[in-house]
Scaffold this motif. Sequence first.
Motif, short mmCIF file in Angstrom:
data_model
loop_
_atom_site.label_atom_id
_atom_site.label_comp_id
_atom_site.label_asym_id
_atom_site.label_seq_id
_atom_site.Cartn_x
_atom_site.Cartn_y
_atom_site.Cartn_z
N ALA A 117 0.91 -0.87 -0.08
CA ALA A 117 -0.14 0.24 0.23
C ALA A 117 0.86 0.95 0.34
N GLN A 118 2.23 1.34 0.17
CA GLN A 118 2.96 2.52 0.29
C GLN A 118 3.50 2.57 -1.36
N ALA A 119 3.24 3.72 -1.15
CA ALA A 119 3.82 4.83 -2.97
C ALA A 119 4.78 3.86 -3.02
N PRO A 120 5.62 3.60 -4.43
CA PRO A 120 6.32 3.02 -4.96
C PRO A 120 7.48 4.22 -5.95
N VAL A 121 8.63 3.83 -5.98
CA VAL A 121 9.52 4.01 -6.31
C VAL A 121 9.94 3.43 -7.11
N THR A 122 10.82 3.79 -8.71
CA THR A 122 12.09 2.83 -9.41
C THR A 122 12.71 3.42 -9.63
N ARG A 123 13.59 2.89 -9.46
CA ARG A 123 15.31 2.96 -9.53
C ARG A 123 16.55 2.50 -10.62
N ARG A 124 16.84 2.59 -10.62
CA ARG A 124 18.07 2.36 -11.51
C ARG A 124 19.10 1.53 -11.04
N VAL A 125 19.93 0.46 -10.50
CA VAL A 125 20.77 0.48 -9.73
C VAL A 125 21.73 -0.57 -10.59
N THR A 126 23.01 -1.29 -10.47
CA THR A 126 23.68 -1.71 -10.41
C THR A 126 23.96 -2.40 -9.21
N LEU A 127 23.91 -3.91 -9.23
CA LEU A 127 24.73 -4.41 -7.83
C LEU A 127 26.17 -4.84 -7.98
N GLU A 128 26.38 -4.87 -7.67
CA GLU A 128 28.39 -5.28 -7.88
C GLU A 128 28.22 -6.50 -6.53
#
Length: 360
Positions: free
Chosen positions: A84-95
């Motif tokens: 129910a929380q407002a979603p945000v989207t982020r491009r992230v590189t995991l290494e």
Amino acid sequence: MSGFEADQEQSGLARQHAKPKVHEDEPRTAETPLALLGEPLTPQGSFYVRNHGPAPALDIGAWQCLVDGAVERPLALSWSQLRAQAPVTRRVTLECAGNGRAYMAQPAEGTPWQYGAVGTAEFTGVPLRVVLGQAGVRAEAVEILCAGADECQPDTGRRSPFQRSLPLEAALQGDCLLAWSMNGEPLTREHGYPLRLVVPGWYGMASVKWLVRVTALAGRFEGYYQSERYIFRGERGTAEGAPVTQQRVRAVIAYPMDGATLRYAEIQIAGTAWSGEAAVERVELSLDGGQSWVQANAEPSSPGAASAWSLAWNPPGAGAYTIMARATDGQGNTQPLQPGWNVYGYANNGVQRVRVSIIA
Ligand SMILES: Nc1nc2c(c(=O)[nH]1)N[C@H]1C(S)=C(S)[C@@H](COP(=O)(O)O)O[C@H]1N2
Ligand SMILES: [Mo]
């Protein structure tokens, strides 16, 4: 199919290159195929996996994430409350901190990752600071501890969940996400279903999977994966015991692949580059063992998210060549030509070398 693709097919290299290198089945450790690192996003099914213990199968009906410790209002978030929380989207590189370990100056302890312990995805979730705000972090808190539901058995022999803490400032910077989706799909079990932390710019160990508890601490956490591992030991120029935190700047060559035989033609050298500390400022290539460098065309980048680069190369003739790629970030950090070393084999960002044969 072009001439040089045909040659690579023949050698079987293309197929090898597109298949993940699996180091272990259980707990799973597997690399992203380098060819896919030429794409902006890594599909979840091909994204590298680094599990310290078996991946837990969590029942979404029973699952909850506690938010407790030094907070005004402890929470027990159910799946529906979370969603129910407002979603945000982020491009992230995991290494993974061990990416490139196989190429260190001397052998180091741990999984011999080549260059594929990295991937980039669009993560969707709620910022950690929003949830911490709902719980009300008390003034005495200095760290945020995140615990997974997996059971790991480190070499101390004691079973314990995978737990890591973040300094409070790092946890409150707007970019840390409690993420439930990756590239628009629910997280798979391997990648932390139903919920994981994503800490942009930091090596992967900070991004705790199968998250079940977030605890505000008034003191420093000293668990195994905090103070026995993910620290630098024996690295020249680094304080003994310094924690592993942000990703060092690095470029990876996705095409051509090491060992390829290519028919003489203009070749698009391509890859990806990132840095956890600042945006990538430039990527340079050398075809003469590092004597001269040419700047590649790089997409604009941001800290913690890899961007693509490429360079058209006309080989001067048939023969054997070595391609080197070196990234530099906006804080002037660059990659060493020779790899470094430390006891646990972390953060080796030595320049990659790709050897190719050009035939007429
Ligand atoms: N709960 C839990 N979280 C974890 C791990 C783990 O073993 N258990 N591995 C960490 C490490 S070392 C890395 S590099 C990343 C890998 O994330 P991925 O498998 O989704 O690529 O997850 C991190 N989060
Ligand atoms: Mo890792």
